[in-house]
Design a protein around this motif. Structure first.
Motif, short mmCIF file in Angstrom:
data_model
loop_
_atom_site.label_atom_id
_atom_site.label_comp_id
_atom_site.label_asym_id
_atom_site.label_seq_id
_atom_site.Cartn_x
_atom_site.Cartn_y
_atom_site.Cartn_z
N UNK A 1 0.85 -1.21 0.00
CA UNK A 1 0.00 0.00 0.00
C UNK A 1 0.88 1.25 0.00
N UNK A 2 1.95 1.23 0.79
CA UNK A 2 2.87 2.37 0.82
C UNK A 2 3.55 2.57 -0.53
N UNK A 3 3.86 1.48 -1.22
CA UNK A 3 4.47 1.59 -2.55
C UNK A 3 3.51 2.25 -3.54
N UNK A 4 2.25 1.87 -3.46
CA UNK A 4 1.24 2.48 -4.35
C UNK A 4 1.09 3.96 -4.01
N UNK A 5 1.05 4.29 -2.73
CA UNK A 5 0.92 5.70 -2.32
C UNK A 5 2.12 6.51 -2.80
#
Length: 189
Positions: A155-159
């Motif tokens: 999720x952090x990578x997508x953000x």
């Protein structure tokens, strides 16, 4: 956008903390493995619980630090398209990879792991070896820790990728940005 940047930093910080703390289990694994070898070959004896312990510590360590490895970009990746790509192209590839592959896989691991872990907790499963370690149910819980930490890092990578595509990567500290490839190998902190 600031909320996305804060989410990237919070998730990355969690994985950095877990990875830094749990990686110290490697010292325990080496010490216990050494003790088992000394017992076996010098004293002609062994304790099964010690053999279980270093294997279990290894399992706990490797599952718990997987999110940290993803944060540091230490995982295995096919670099033929990714490495030479621009930062925006890397961001697009990360979104596609996380949404199509990583998050669905973590969902499957969590759902199947949940049943497996809860069954183990229901009867406080222990080692099958006579004289082995109690508490196998605790070790199996690391399956869920793995799925949660790797999923959160995804999720952090997508953000982070969204911030890059919106030209807002400057909201992130340098540690949380995409690495700039150089000809020389740069150390990762």
């Amino acid at each position: 956008m600031r909320a996305l940047a804060l989410a990237v930093q919070a998730i990355g910080g969690l994985n950095r903390l877990v990875g830094t703390v749990v990686s110290w289990l490697a010292v325990g694994v080496v010490a216990i493995c050494f003790a088992v070898v000394v017992q076996r070959y010098i004293f002609n004896t062994t304790f099964l619980w010690m053999q279980d312990l270093y294997v279990w510590l290894s399992g706990a360590m490797f599952t718990a630090i997987a999110g940290f490895a993803l944060f540091r970009d230490d995982h295995v990746r096919v670099d033929i398209f990714y490495r030479p790509a621009s930062t925006k192209r890397k961001a697009l590839l990360d979104i596609v990879g996380v949404v199509i592959f990583l998050l669905p896989f973590m969902y499957v691991v969590w759902n199947w792991g949940w049943i497996y872990v809860m069954r183990s907790w229901s009867f406080f499963e222990a080692s099958q070896n006579i004289g082995g370690m109690p508490g196998l149910f605790v070790l199996k819980t690391f399956i869920l820790v793995f799925a949660a930490l790797v999923g959160l890092q995804g999720v952090a990578m997508v953000a982070r990728a969204i911030l890059v595509l919106a030209d807002k990567e400057d909201l992130l500290p340098p540690l949380y940005r995409y690495k700039v490839e150089t000809d020389e190998e740069t150390p990762v902190v």
